[in-house]
Design a protein around this motif. Structure first.
Motif, PDB file in Angstrom:
ATOM      1  N   GLN A   4       0.812  -1.214   0.000  1.00  0.00           N
ATOM      2  CA  GLN A   4       0.000   0.000   0.000  1.00  0.00           C
ATOM      3  C   GLN A   4       0.847   1.266   0.000  1.00  0.00           C
ATOM      4  O   GLN A   4       0.387   2.315  -0.444  1.00  0.00           O
ATOM      5  N   VAL A   8      -0.758   4.928  -5.538  1.00  0.00           N
ATOM      6  CA  VAL A   8      -1.184   6.326  -5.575  1.00  0.00           C
ATOM      7  C   VAL A   8      -2.547   6.452  -6.254  1.00  0.00           C
ATOM      8  O   VAL A   8      -2.942   5.607  -7.055  1.00  0.00           O
ATOM      9  N   ARG A   9      -3.247   7.518  -5.905  1.00  0.00           N
ATOM     10  CA  ARG A   9      -4.506   7.879  -6.571  1.00  0.00           C
ATOM     11  C   ARG A   9      -4.164   8.983  -7.562  1.00  0.00           C
ATOM     12  O   ARG A   9      -3.424   9.914  -7.235  1.00  0.00           O
ATOM     13  N   GLU A  11      -5.655  11.890 -10.196  1.00  0.00           N
ATOM     14  CA  GLU A  11      -6.811  12.697 -10.573  1.00  0.00           C
ATOM     15  C   GLU A  11      -6.392  13.654 -11.679  1.00  0.00           C
ATOM     16  O   GLU A  11      -5.396  14.357 -11.544  1.00  0.00           O
ATOM     17  N   ILE A  16     -10.270   9.587 -12.667  1.00  0.00           N
ATOM     18  CA  ILE A  16      -9.615   9.091 -11.469  1.00  0.00           C
ATOM     19  C   ILE A  16      -9.038   7.714 -11.777  1.00  0.00           C
ATOM     20  O   ILE A  16      -9.678   6.909 -12.456  1.00  0.00           O
ATOM     21  N   THR A  18      -5.536   4.725 -10.640  1.00  0.00           N
ATOM     22  CA  THR A  18      -4.537   4.243  -9.698  1.00  0.00           C
ATOM     23  C   THR A  18      -3.194   4.138 -10.400  1.00  0.00           C
ATOM     24  O   THR A  18      -3.131   3.846 -11.588  1.00  0.00           O
ATOM     25  N   THR A  30       1.145   3.824 -14.610  1.00  0.00           N
ATOM     26  CA  THR A  30      -0.314   3.794 -14.593  1.00  0.00           C
ATOM     27  C   THR A  30      -0.813   3.433 -15.985  1.00  0.00           C
ATOM     28  O   THR A  30      -0.027   3.116 -16.874  1.00  0.00           O
ATOM     29  N   PRO A  48      -2.155   7.815  -0.622  1.00  0.00           N
ATOM     30  CA  PRO A  48      -3.115   7.494   0.435  1.00  0.00           C
ATOM     31  C   PRO A  48      -2.486   7.190   1.796  1.00  0.00           C
ATOM     32  O   PRO A  48      -3.101   7.484   2.831  1.00  0.00           O
ATOM     33  N   ASN A  51      -1.638  10.789   2.865  1.00  0.00           N
ATOM     34  CA  ASN A  51      -2.659  11.780   2.510  1.00  0.00           C
ATOM     35  C   ASN A  51      -2.049  13.065   1.941  1.00  0.00           C
ATOM     36  O   ASN A  51      -2.637  14.130   2.028  1.00  0.00           O
ATOM     37  N   SER A  53      -0.517  15.224  -1.419  1.00  0.00           N
ATOM     38  CA  SER A  53      -0.692  15.263  -2.867  1.00  0.00           C
ATOM     39  C   SER A  53       0.440  16.066  -3.492  1.00  0.00           C
ATOM     40  O   SER A  53       1.034  16.929  -2.859  1.00  0.00           O
ATOM     41  N   TYR A 105     -10.789  -2.566 -11.463  1.00  0.00           N
ATOM     42  CA  TYR A 105     -11.898  -2.082 -10.648  1.00  0.00           C
ATOM     43  C   TYR A 105     -13.215  -2.510 -11.259  1.00  0.00           C
ATOM     44  O   TYR A 105     -13.404  -2.438 -12.473  1.00  0.00           O
TER      45      TYR A 105
END
Length: 111
Positions: A4, A8-9, A11, A16, A18, A30, A48, A51, A53, A105
């Motif tokens: 984990q 990363v997320r 945007e 959106i 990963t 990605t 994440p 938290n 960015s 997903y």
């Protein structure tokens, strides 16, 4: 190894997705389809586990559209947060003829 810490997320312009940190220098792997076949100037990357960015940019020479490999490599503009670690990459040599399972997903509908 805590996987984990390397996830990363992403945007970008309403999309959106990963990504996966693949180097201490801040390179992230990605899928190109996240960006709807365009290469935005700036992408927000969220870590994440911390938290935090940061802003990232697509490395144009490492872009492969959805018609081919569906891969994009990003580079963050700053340094990785302290608790973020790259995930190891390996060779796919020797996997030919073996059953491999992958998943993404599920379709979540309108959110």
């Amino acid at each position: 190894m805590n996987l984990q810490t390397g996830i990363v997320r992403i945007e970008s312009a309403g999309s959106i997705g990963t990504g996966f940190v693949v180097s201490k220098e801040g390179y992230i792997a990605t899928c190109a389809h996240i960006f709807d076949a365009h290469q935005p100037e700036k992408i927000t990357v969220i870590f994440p586990t911390t938290n935090e960015s940061q802003i990232a940019k697509i490395i144009p020479e490492w872009w492969s559209s959805t018609q081919y490999d569906d891969v994009a490599i990003l580079k963050i503009e700053g340094s990785l947060p302290e608790d973020v670690n790259p995930l190891p990459l390996g060779s796919a040599a020797g996997t030919k003829g073996h059953k491999i399972t992958a998943f993404g997903y599920p379709d979540t509908g309108d959110i």
